[in-house]
Write a protein that holds these residues in place. Sequence first.
Motif: not given
Length: 181
Positions: A138, A160-161, A163-164, A154-156, A180
């Motif tokens: 996203n 759940k996140q 990496y951002s 954001e990579y989910l 994260e």
Amino acid sequence: MAFPLAEVTIGNLSTQARKEFEFASGKAKEWKEDAIPVAVTASYTKTIDPKNGKNTYIFVSPSMNQYYFTLTLDQNQTDTGMNSFQRILYFKEDYFLPKTVGNMPIKYWKVDYIEALQKADASGGKDIRVANSEYDINMVLSAEQGENLTWKVEYLVGGKQAYSISYDAYTGEVIGGSPES
């Protein structure tokens, strides 16, 4: 694993994004002549591929300030060369944007979503893709009041996140990131 889009696809998506913004702006002006852009989102579901990509352009009207006008387009074009799109009005309090989001200063929008995605991928997102066969991405372009116009990527994984990272939409410089665990 290299970035999963060919250079020609990257160029086509960048050109398409500029045309999409013009199209979305026109549709927003049909809704309300005083419509102003406040955010852009781009998303990929399960993998980075135009077949799974959507771009959303979000506007507000000072004369109907309680709503967001959104226009979402599929990145993948139909057989006729068009992109499917959907227009929706949301009450502001029902939408995900923070209350502090301001009008987009368009003159500072130099980095498109594909460039922001490539930067995020090179700075840590690729590790998420390599480690996970399915992931979502996203991206949100917006300006919090008093802040720069910023791409947040954001990579989910599993919703759940994982990496951002954020980039200045004018310079492309990293503003912040929060991997994260």
